[in-house]
Motif scaffolding. Sequence first.
Motif, mmCIF file in Angstrom:
data_model
loop_
_atom_site.group_PDB
_atom_site.id
_atom_site.type_symbol
_atom_site.label_atom_id
_atom_site.label_comp_id
_atom_site.label_asym_id
_atom_site.label_seq_id
_atom_site.Cartn_x
_atom_site.Cartn_y
_atom_site.Cartn_z
ATOM 1 N N SER A 1 6.693 19.255 -0.094
ATOM 2 C CA SER A 1 7.260 17.945 -0.381
ATOM 3 C C SER A 1 6.185 16.883 -0.208
ATOM 4 N N CYS A 2 6.281 15.858 -1.016
ATOM 5 C CA CYS A 2 5.386 14.710 -0.932
ATOM 6 C C CYS A 2 6.271 13.471 -0.865
ATOM 7 N N ALA A 3 6.339 12.856 0.299
ATOM 8 C CA ALA A 3 7.197 11.703 0.512
ATOM 9 C C ALA A 3 6.361 10.431 0.486
ATOM 10 N N ALA A 4 6.864 9.435 -0.222
ATOM 11 C CA ALA A 4 6.144 8.178 -0.371
ATOM 12 C C ALA A 4 6.821 7.063 0.404
ATOM 13 N N GLN B 1 0.849 -1.185 0.000
ATOM 14 C CA GLN B 1 0.000 0.000 0.000
ATOM 15 C C GLN B 1 0.890 1.242 0.000
ATOM 16 N N LEU B 2 0.678 2.085 -0.970
ATOM 17 C CA LEU B 2 1.450 3.316 -1.060
ATOM 18 C C LEU B 2 0.898 4.335 -0.067
ATOM 19 N N GLN B 3 1.787 4.976 0.678
ATOM 20 C CA GLN B 3 1.390 6.037 1.601
ATOM 21 C C GLN B 3 2.121 7.315 1.233
ATOM 22 N N LEU B 4 1.397 8.420 1.267
ATOM 23 C CA LEU B 4 1.951 9.712 0.904
ATOM 24 C C LEU B 4 1.830 10.680 2.073
ATOM 25 N N VAL B 5 2.892 11.438 2.313
ATOM 26 C CA VAL B 5 2.885 12.423 3.390
ATOM 27 C C VAL B 5 3.391 13.752 2.849
ATOM 28 N N GLU B 6 2.550 14.782 2.953
ATOM 29 C CA GLU B 6 2.946 16.116 2.510
ATOM 30 C C GLU B 6 3.581 16.889 3.667
ATOM 31 N N SER B 7 4.459 17.791 3.319
ATOM 32 C CA SER B 7 5.060 18.689 4.309
ATOM 33 C C SER B 7 5.470 19.977 3.614
ATOM 34 N N GLY B 8 5.799 20.982 4.422
ATOM 35 C CA GLY B 8 6.309 22.230 3.871
ATOM 36 C C GLY B 8 5.312 23.377 3.838
ATOM 37 N N GLY B 9 4.069 23.115 4.226
ATOM 38 C CA GLY B 9 3.099 24.188 4.253
ATOM 39 C C GLY B 9 3.373 25.163 5.382
ATOM 40 N N GLY B 10 2.614 26.255 5.378
ATOM 41 C CA GLY B 10 2.785 27.245 6.428
ATOM 42 C C GLY B 10 2.162 28.563 6.047
ATOM 43 N N LEU B 11 2.505 29.587 6.831
ATOM 44 C CA LEU B 11 2.023 30.950 6.599
ATOM 45 C C LEU B 11 3.114 31.742 5.897
ATOM 46 N N VAL B 12 2.752 32.406 4.805
ATOM 47 C CA VAL B 12 3.713 33.191 4.046
ATOM 48 C C VAL B 12 3.032 34.470 3.576
#
Length: 121
Positions: A21-24, A1-12
């Motif tokens: 980033s999207c890490a699998a 099962q492929l799992q994806l995790v996003e990161s890098g969001g925030g207030l700008v």
Amino acid sequence: QLQLVESGGGLVQPGGSLRLSCAASGFGLNYYSIGWFRQAPGKEREGVSCISNSGGTTNYADSVKGRFTISRDNAKNTVYLQMNSLKPEDTAVYYCAAGSYGLGLREYAYWGQGTQVTVSS
């Protein structure tokens, strides 16, 4: 099962930049095309950008052309979305997804949980 995790969001601030980033994990990301989508409050989820499994083909929504750049590093099982010249209307939860190539939601079978991007002064 492929799992994806996003990161890098925030207030700008408007005009600023972020890199998502999207890490699998669980399966090789290189088998899939990857899409980035976003959903603002009260709006439907929309396609932002996509990249083929090899990285050789990309596509962008008109609203982000010239400002966003999608890329991937299959050796790191990661896909990136560089967002420059951000506008308040870019505020949304951003999702990555794995599947077939395209900007339509139906192309994708695997989805991450999303990361919030807020563009505000």
